[in-house]
Design a protein around this motif. Structure first.
Motif, PDB file in Angstrom:
ATOM      1  N   SER A  40       0.858  -1.184   0.000  1.00  0.00           N
ATOM      2  CA  SER A  40       0.000   0.000   0.000  1.00  0.00           C
ATOM      3  C   SER A  40       0.889   1.226   0.000  1.00  0.00           C
ATOM      4  CB  SER A  40      -0.893   0.019   1.242  1.00  0.00           C
ATOM      5  OG  SER A  40      -1.734  -1.100   1.262  1.00  0.00           O
ATOM      6  N   LYS A  41       0.349   2.336  -0.515  1.00  0.00           N
ATOM      7  CA  LYS A  41       1.088   3.596  -0.575  1.00  0.00           C
ATOM      8  C   LYS A  41       0.431   4.628   0.322  1.00  0.00           C
ATOM      9  CE  LYS A  41       2.036   5.251  -4.599  1.00  0.00           C
ATOM     10  NZ  LYS A  41       2.028   5.675  -6.012  1.00  0.00           N
ATOM     11  N   GLU A  42       1.276   5.545   0.829  1.00  0.00           N
ATOM     12  CA  GLU A  42       0.783   6.700   1.597  1.00  0.00           C
ATOM     13  C   GLU A  42      -0.155   6.274   2.729  1.00  0.00           C
ATOM     14  OE1 GLU A  42       1.505  10.082   1.058  1.00  0.00           O
ATOM     15  OE2 GLU A  42       3.029   9.439  -0.364  1.00  0.00           O
ATOM     16  N   THR A  65       3.685   0.341   2.721  1.00  0.00           N
ATOM     17  CA  THR A  65       3.612  -0.746   3.690  1.00  0.00           C
ATOM     18  C   THR A  65       3.504  -2.048   2.917  1.00  0.00           C
ATOM     19  OG1 THR A  65       1.204  -0.628   3.882  1.00  0.00           O
ATOM     20  CG2 THR A  65       2.494   0.634   5.485  1.00  0.00           C
ATOM     21  N   VAL A  66       4.123  -3.093   3.450  1.00  0.00           N
ATOM     22  CA  VAL A  66       4.080  -4.422   2.844  1.00  0.00           C
ATOM     23  C   VAL A  66       3.713  -5.394   3.944  1.00  0.00           C
ATOM     24  CG1 VAL A  66       5.447  -6.256   1.767  1.00  0.00           C
ATOM     25  CG2 VAL A  66       5.817  -3.874   1.088  1.00  0.00           C
ATOM     26  N   PHE A  72       4.987  -7.276   9.126  1.00  0.00           N
ATOM     27  CA  PHE A  72       4.442  -6.041   8.578  1.00  0.00           C
ATOM     28  C   PHE A  72       5.602  -5.070   8.414  1.00  0.00           C
ATOM     29  CE2 PHE A  72       2.513  -1.826   9.099  1.00  0.00           C
ATOM     30  CZ  PHE A  72       1.543  -1.894   8.114  1.00  0.00           C
ATOM     31  N   TYR A  73       5.814  -4.576   7.202  1.00  0.00           N
ATOM     32  CA  TYR A  73       6.918  -3.665   6.897  1.00  0.00           C
ATOM     33  C   TYR A  73       6.377  -2.279   6.619  1.00  0.00           C
ATOM     34  CZ  TYR A  73       9.431  -8.025   5.888  1.00  0.00           C
ATOM     35  OH  TYR A  73       9.997  -9.263   5.974  1.00  0.00           O
ATOM     36  N   VAL A  74       7.026  -1.260   7.170  1.00  0.00           N
ATOM     37  CA  VAL A  74       6.767   0.120   6.755  1.00  0.00           C
ATOM     38  C   VAL A  74       8.037   0.607   6.079  1.00  0.00           C
ATOM     39  CG1 VAL A  74       5.022   0.625   8.504  1.00  0.00           C
ATOM     40  CG2 VAL A  74       7.400   1.142   8.976  1.00  0.00           C
ATOM     41  N   VAL A 108       8.762  -4.424  10.921  1.00  0.00           N
ATOM     42  CA  VAL A 108      10.086  -4.050  10.434  1.00  0.00           C
ATOM     43  C   VAL A 108      10.001  -2.680   9.766  1.00  0.00           C
ATOM     44  CG1 VAL A 108      11.969  -4.640   8.841  1.00  0.00           C
ATOM     45  CG2 VAL A 108      10.778  -6.446  10.081  1.00  0.00           C
ATOM     46  N   PHE A 109      10.876  -1.798  10.174  1.00  0.00           N
ATOM     47  CA  PHE A 109      11.005  -0.485   9.547  1.00  0.00           C
ATOM     48  C   PHE A 109      12.119  -0.557   8.503  1.00  0.00           C
ATOM     49  CE2 PHE A 109      13.179   3.756   9.666  1.00  0.00           C
ATOM     50  CZ  PHE A 109      12.222   4.435   8.941  1.00  0.00           C
ATOM     51  N   VAL A 110      11.818  -0.125   7.281  1.00  0.00           N
ATOM     52  CA  VAL A 110      12.779  -0.152   6.174  1.00  0.00           C
ATOM     53  C   VAL A 110      12.963   1.269   5.671  1.00  0.00           C
ATOM     54  CG1 VAL A 110      13.238  -1.052   3.852  1.00  0.00           C
ATOM     55  CG2 VAL A 110      11.994  -2.467   5.506  1.00  0.00           C
TER      56      VAL A 110
END
Length: 152
Positions: A40-42, A65-66, A72-74, A108-110
């Motif tokens: 997802s975006k924004e 976000t993935v 769950f990744y941001v 996880v923060f990327v």
């Protein structure tokens, strides 16, 4: 007339503000599309039930976000053509997010960043890299980092 308005002498910089950032978002999205993972975006920070504060503004939006079955990744992206205090502040802010995220299971923060602006802020980038092991650049995406990251 253009000279008076600053167009011909380069003073109309607001029109170019964050152009590199938007280009970086498009580039990152093209690599996300190649992986085939849903994203997802924004995504507004307020819509997530994740306890990240790091003094972020209430209207903060994650670039991407993935969601995978286990994680769950941001993802935050940016590109800096010039140095300055903004780079140091961004690195400090993302270092705080990384420290908070470390204690959240399945989160996880990327951070994906690049640009010659980092040449003047290597120390800040190095400090953040010591805390955030999911800090990547364009070369990492070209090397397929998303495929290995999201399959873990």
């Amino acid at each position: 007339n253009d000279y008076v308005h600053g167009v011909e002498v380069g003073l109309d910089s607001n029109g170019r503000k964050n152009r590199g950032g938007h280009q970086m978002e498009h580039l990152v999205e093209s690599y996300l599309l190649k992986t085939g993972v849903p994203y997802s975006k924004e995504v507004p920070l307020s819509s997530l039930s994740i306890p990240i504060s790091a003094n972020l503004p209430k209207n903060k939006r994650w670039d991407f976000t993935v969601t995978t079955p286990s994680t769950f990744y941001v993802i935050e992206t940016n590109f800096y053509t010039d140095g300055g205090s903004k780079l140091n502040e961004t690195a400090r802010s993302y270092r705080l997010i990384a420290e908070e995220a470390r204690d959240i299971s399945g989160f996880v923060f990327v951070w994906i960043t690049d640009g010659k602006g980092w040449k003047s802020a290597k120390a800040s980038l190095r400090e953040t890299f010591s805390v955030l092991d999911t800090l990547y650049n364009i070369a990492d995406m070209e090397a397929g980092i998303f495929s290995s990251l999201f399959s873990a």
